[in-house]
Design a protein around this motif. Structure first.
Motif, PDB file in Angstrom:
ATOM      1  N   THR A   1      -4.052   9.360   8.622  1.00  0.00           N
ATOM      2  CA  THR A   1      -3.876  10.715   9.118  1.00  0.00           C
ATOM      3  C   THR A   1      -2.944  11.430   8.153  1.00  0.00           C
ATOM      4  OG1 THR A   1      -4.138   9.972  11.398  1.00  0.00           O
ATOM      5  CG2 THR A   1      -3.142  12.147  11.057  1.00  0.00           C
ATOM      6  N   PHE A   2      -3.365  12.616   7.706  1.00  0.00           N
ATOM      7  CA  PHE A   2      -2.636  13.348   6.680  1.00  0.00           C
ATOM      8  C   PHE A   2      -1.798  14.477   7.273  1.00  0.00           C
ATOM      9  CE2 PHE A   2      -6.294  11.479   4.549  1.00  0.00           C
ATOM     10  CZ  PHE A   2      -5.673  10.838   3.495  1.00  0.00           C
ATOM     11  N   SER A   3      -0.877  14.968   6.458  1.00  0.00           N
ATOM     12  CA  SER A   3       0.040  16.025   6.890  1.00  0.00           C
ATOM     13  C   SER A   3      -0.676  17.349   7.190  1.00  0.00           C
ATOM     14  CB  SER A   3       1.132  16.244   5.834  1.00  0.00           C
ATOM     15  OG  SER A   3       0.550  16.580   4.586  1.00  0.00           O
ATOM     16  N   ASP A   4      -1.909  17.512   6.719  1.00  0.00           N
ATOM     17  CA  ASP A   4      -2.669  18.731   7.037  1.00  0.00           C
ATOM     18  C   ASP A   4      -3.476  18.583   8.325  1.00  0.00           C
ATOM     19  OD1 ASP A   4      -4.752  17.064   6.273  1.00  0.00           O
ATOM     20  OD2 ASP A   4      -5.473  18.362   4.657  1.00  0.00           O
ATOM     21  N   GLY A   5      -3.292  17.441   9.033  1.00  0.00           N
ATOM     22  CA  GLY A   5      -3.966  17.209  10.308  1.00  0.00           C
ATOM     23  C   GLY A   5      -5.291  16.482  10.200  1.00  0.00           C
ATOM     24  N   ASN A   6      -5.851  16.353   8.999  1.00  0.00           N
ATOM     25  CA  ASN A   6      -7.116  15.645   8.818  1.00  0.00           C
ATOM     26  C   ASN A   6      -6.892  14.141   8.866  1.00  0.00           C
ATOM     27  OD1 ASN A   6      -9.014  17.820   8.404  1.00  0.00           O
ATOM     28  ND2 ASN A   6      -7.989  18.192   6.450  1.00  0.00           N
ATOM     29  N   SER A   7      -7.935  13.415   9.287  1.00  0.00           N
ATOM     30  CA  SER A   7      -7.921  11.948   9.290  1.00  0.00           C
ATOM     31  C   SER A   7      -9.178  11.457   8.603  1.00  0.00           C
ATOM     32  CB  SER A   7      -7.890  11.407  10.718  1.00  0.00           C
ATOM     33  OG  SER A   7      -6.697  11.770  11.358  1.00  0.00           O
ATOM     34  N   ARG A   8      -9.051  10.341   7.900  1.00  0.00           N
ATOM     35  CA  ARG A   8     -10.210   9.734   7.234  1.00  0.00           C
ATOM     36  C   ARG A   8     -10.048   8.218   7.249  1.00  0.00           C
ATOM     37  NH1 ARG A   8     -11.588  13.537   2.082  1.00  0.00           N
ATOM     38  NH2 ARG A   8     -11.896  15.422   3.283  1.00  0.00           N
ATOM     39  N   SER A   9     -11.169   7.523   7.081  1.00  0.00           N
ATOM     40  CA  SER A   9     -11.164   6.061   6.978  1.00  0.00           C
ATOM     41  C   SER A   9     -11.488   5.668   5.548  1.00  0.00           C
ATOM     42  CB  SER A   9     -12.193   5.459   7.930  1.00  0.00           C
ATOM     43  OG  SER A   9     -11.816   5.713   9.260  1.00  0.00           O
ATOM     44  N   TYR A  10     -10.843   4.607   5.085  1.00  0.00           N
ATOM     45  CA  TYR A  10     -11.006   4.151   3.701  1.00  0.00           C
ATOM     46  C   TYR A  10     -11.125   2.633   3.664  1.00  0.00           C
ATOM     47  CZ  TYR A  10      -9.237   8.820   2.633  1.00  0.00           C
ATOM     48  OH  TYR A  10      -9.064  10.175   2.562  1.00  0.00           O
ATOM     49  N   ASP A  11     -11.799   2.158   2.625  1.00  0.00           N
ATOM     50  CA  ASP A  11     -11.848   0.720   2.363  1.00  0.00           C
ATOM     51  C   ASP A  11     -10.559   0.243   1.695  1.00  0.00           C
ATOM     52  OD1 ASP A  11     -14.462   0.510   3.333  1.00  0.00           O
ATOM     53  OD2 ASP A  11     -15.318   0.985   1.374  1.00  0.00           O
ATOM     54  N   LEU A  12      -9.948   1.138   0.912  1.00  0.00           N
ATOM     55  CA  LEU A  12      -8.748   0.791   0.162  1.00  0.00           C
ATOM     56  C   LEU A  12      -7.803   1.986   0.151  1.00  0.00           C
ATOM     57  CD1 LEU A  12      -7.219  -1.092  -1.889  1.00  0.00           C
ATOM     58  CD2 LEU A  12      -8.478   0.113  -3.691  1.00  0.00           C
ATOM     59  N   VAL A  13      -6.533   1.730   0.406  1.00  0.00           N
ATOM     60  CA  VAL A  13      -5.502   2.764   0.328  1.00  0.00           C
ATOM     61  C   VAL A  13      -4.468   2.295  -0.678  1.00  0.00           C
ATOM     62  CG1 VAL A  13      -3.671   3.973   1.570  1.00  0.00           C
ATOM     63  CG2 VAL A  13      -5.849   3.513   2.708  1.00  0.00           C
ATOM     64  N   VAL A  14      -4.172   3.133  -1.660  1.00  0.00           N
ATOM     65  CA  VAL A  14      -3.164   2.831  -2.669  1.00  0.00           C
ATOM     66  C   VAL A  14      -1.994   3.776  -2.466  1.00  0.00           C
ATOM     67  CG1 VAL A  14      -2.648   2.767  -5.140  1.00  0.00           C
ATOM     68  CG2 VAL A  14      -4.909   2.057  -4.322  1.00  0.00           C
ATOM     69  N   GLY A  15      -0.806   3.210  -2.294  1.00  0.00           N
ATOM     70  CA  GLY A  15       0.397   4.027  -2.169  1.00  0.00           C
ATOM     71  C   GLY A  15       1.126   4.064  -3.494  1.00  0.00           C
ATOM     72  N   ALA A  16       1.022   5.159  -4.204  1.00  0.00           N
ATOM     73  CA  ALA A  16       1.690   5.318  -5.498  1.00  0.00           C
ATOM     74  C   ALA A  16       2.532   6.581  -5.432  1.00  0.00           C
ATOM     75  CB  ALA A  16       0.657   5.392  -6.612  1.00  0.00           C
ATOM     76  N   ASP A  17       3.397   6.605  -4.429  1.00  0.00           N
ATOM     77  CA  ASP A  17       4.134   7.839  -4.168  1.00  0.00           C
ATOM     78  C   ASP A  17       5.627   7.718  -4.434  1.00  0.00           C
ATOM     79  OD1 ASP A  17       4.156   6.120  -1.983  1.00  0.00           O
ATOM     80  OD2 ASP A  17       4.096   7.690  -0.486  1.00  0.00           O
ATOM     81  N   GLY A  18       5.992   6.842  -5.346  1.00  0.00           N
ATOM     82  CA  GLY A  18       7.338   6.868  -5.903  1.00  0.00           C
ATOM     83  C   GLY A  18       8.389   6.039  -5.199  1.00  0.00           C
ATOM     84  N   LEU A  19       9.600   6.213  -5.684  1.00  0.00           N
ATOM     85  CA  LEU A  19      10.750   5.431  -5.258  1.00  0.00           C
ATOM     86  C   LEU A  19      10.985   5.494  -3.753  1.00  0.00           C
ATOM     87  CD1 LEU A  19      13.245   3.760  -6.119  1.00  0.00           C
ATOM     88  CD2 LEU A  19      14.449   5.914  -6.446  1.00  0.00           C
ATOM     89  N   TYR A  20      10.927   6.675  -3.194  1.00  0.00           N
ATOM     90  CA  TYR A  20      11.148   6.849  -1.755  1.00  0.00           C
ATOM     91  C   TYR A  20       9.806   7.000  -1.050  1.00  0.00           C
ATOM     92  CZ  TYR A  20      15.939   7.221  -3.182  1.00  0.00           C
ATOM     93  OH  TYR A  20      17.166   6.941  -3.723  1.00  0.00           O
ATOM     94  N   SER A  21       8.922   6.049  -1.274  1.00  0.00           N
ATOM     95  CA  SER A  21       7.542   6.056  -0.826  1.00  0.00           C
ATOM     96  C   SER A  21       7.402   6.177   0.688  1.00  0.00           C
ATOM     97  CB  SER A  21       6.865   4.759  -1.293  1.00  0.00           C
ATOM     98  OG  SER A  21       5.614   4.593  -0.677  1.00  0.00           O
ATOM     99  N   SER A  22       6.710   7.227   1.115  1.00  0.00           N
ATOM    100  CA  SER A  22       6.411   7.345   2.543  1.00  0.00           C
ATOM    101  C   SER A  22       5.357   6.314   2.947  1.00  0.00           C
ATOM    102  CB  SER A  22       5.950   8.767   2.883  1.00  0.00           C
ATOM    103  OG  SER A  22       4.784   9.097   2.169  1.00  0.00           O
ATOM    104  N   THR A  23       4.476   5.939   2.017  1.00  0.00           N
ATOM    105  CA  THR A  23       3.481   4.917   2.307  1.00  0.00           C
ATOM    106  C   THR A  23       4.164   3.585   2.611  1.00  0.00           C
ATOM    107  OG1 THR A  23       1.953   6.029   0.796  1.00  0.00           O
ATOM    108  CG2 THR A  23       1.413   3.766   1.428  1.00  0.00           C
ATOM    109  N   ARG A  24       5.127   3.209   1.788  1.00  0.00           N
ATOM    110  CA  ARG A  24       5.866   1.958   2.031  1.00  0.00           C
ATOM    111  C   ARG A  24       6.584   2.026   3.381  1.00  0.00           C
ATOM    112  NH1 ARG A  24       8.523   1.351  -2.576  1.00  0.00           N
ATOM    113  NH2 ARG A  24      10.136   2.800  -1.968  1.00  0.00           N
ATOM    114  N   ARG A  25       7.187   3.163   3.672  1.00  0.00           N
ATOM    115  CA  ARG A  25       7.918   3.316   4.933  1.00  0.00           C
ATOM    116  C   ARG A  25       6.965   3.199   6.127  1.00  0.00           C
ATOM    117  NH1 ARG A  25      10.030   7.692   3.652  1.00  0.00           N
ATOM    118  NH2 ARG A  25       8.771   9.125   4.873  1.00  0.00           N
ATOM    119  N   LEU A  26       5.743   3.751   6.003  1.00  0.00           N
ATOM    120  CA  LEU A  26       4.769   3.645   7.093  1.00  0.00           C
ATOM    121  C   LEU A  26       4.278   2.215   7.286  1.00  0.00           C
ATOM    122  CD1 LEU A  26       2.640   6.857   6.408  1.00  0.00           C
ATOM    123  CD2 LEU A  26       4.102   6.441   8.414  1.00  0.00           C
TER     124      LEU A  26
END
Length: 174
Positions: free
Chosen positions: A92-117
């Motif tokens: 689920t994205f910050s713009d309210g949209n949701s999607r399904s994926y086979d693979l998610v890559v978190g490459a969002d830096g030192l203070y990664s929100s992906t890692r935190r999630l």
């Protein structure tokens, strides 16, 4: 850019464009603090060698390749929720949209929100006591590969990034 990285770019079909926009030498020249060569580490025979590329050049090459494949790129949004399912991952994205994926890559830096999630109990990044100073400069033709200068209080390295430029860093422990 290491030999395995160049090999991966070849498998992705972007190697020729990467090489047009970067520098590929052979190995690393290791020197003492006075610039006297101590050792040379050669790249594996038959493989393209060590070198470098400027981030804007790498970004342009990869962005053009992604665009040519017709892959949708959305900028300026973040992941607000990531849920693993048996047959994929829902985001689920910050713009309210949701999607399904086979693979998610978190490459969002030192203070990664992906890692935190994904790992909410993981420790936060901490300062390690090291600082890196960086500069891009004109490359003399004598700099034909990466160079490391070791043995002093500051580790210095030089990496060619094009036919005319080099990247220089100084790593100090504070």
């Amino acid at each position: 850019i290491s030999s395995p990285t160049l090999r991966a770019f070849g498998e992705l079909g972007v190697l020729d464009e990467i090489l047009r926009n970067s520098f590929s030498g052979n190995g690393i020249r290791i020197c003492d603090v006075n610039g006297t060569e101590v050792s040379t580490v050669e790249d594996p025979p038959g493989l393209l060698g060590s070198g470098g590329i400027l981030r804007p050049s790498l970004h342009r090459v990869l962005a053009e390749a992604v665009t040519a494949l017709g892959i949708e790129v959305r900028l300026g949004i973040t992941a607000d929720a990531i849920v693993d399912r048996e047959n994929g991952t829902d985001v689920t994205f910050s713009d309210g949209n949701s999607r399904s994926y086979d693979l998610v890559v978190g490459a969002d830096g030192l203070y990664s929100s992906t890692r935190r999630l994904l790992f909410p109990d993981a420790p936060s990044p901490e300062y390690t006591g090291q600082t890196v100073w960086r500069v891009i400069a004109d490359r003399p033709s004598s700099v034909d590969r990466r160079h490391f200068f070791l043995g002093g209080p500051v580790k210095v390295g030089v990496s060619p990034v094009s036919e005319s430029s080099l990247y220089l860093f100084a790593l100090e422990t504070c």
